[in-house]
Write an enzyme that holds these catalytic residues in place. Structure first.
Site: not given
Length: 141
Positions: A18, A22, A44-47, A66, A71, A91, A98, A101, A107
């Site tokens: 989150h 990051k 995921t993109g930014t991470t 995400g 996600d 976080d 989201h 997601d 899960r």
């Protein structure tokens, strides 16, 4: 029963964080860059972009952000048996639009019984103890 065929494909881990986590994920990646290089990494993109910038030697496949489906892409990879583990620095104090997601992703990790770290302490334990290595198949003989 025939023995499983040995494969040279490295196990895969997904890295997600989150926004407020990051920096912590980048620090984790820097600290464990050598060990993470043993895995196929998806993020995921930014991470993923932040990790690539901080650790250019790591081969990180960036997925969508995400909230824009990243996600869900990782969730599909879990359901398809393509991931050996998930490191997801969540976080819990910030509202997430989201959130459904995020819940679906955690899960699926439980349903498909893959190692999942939701914080740095657990990620440290798993990476140091080789907890993301795929388990050997159990023989029914």
């Amino acid at each position: 029963m025939t023995a499983p065929i040995a494969t040279s494909i490295a196990p895969a881990i997904a890295l997600v964080a989150h926004d407020a986590k990051k920096d912590e994920m980048v620090t984790f990646a820097r600290t464990h860059e050598r060990r993470l290089s043993d895995f196929r990494l998806f993020a995921t993109g930014t991470t993923g972009g932040r990790i690539r910038e901080a650790c250019p030697a790591l081969d990180v496949t960036r997925l969508k952000s995400g909230p824009l489906g990243g996600d869900q892409q990782i969730g599909a990879m879990i359901a398809e048996g393509r991931l050996s583990g998930l490191i997801f620095f969540i976080d819990p104090l910030s509202p997430m639009p989201h959130d459904v997601d995020v819940k679906a992703l955690t899960r699926l990790s439980v349903v498909y019984d893959i190692p999942m770290a939701l914080n740095r302490a657990t990620a440290e334990l798993l990476i140091r103890a080789d907890g993301f290595a795929p388990l050997s198949p159990v023989s029914s003989d």
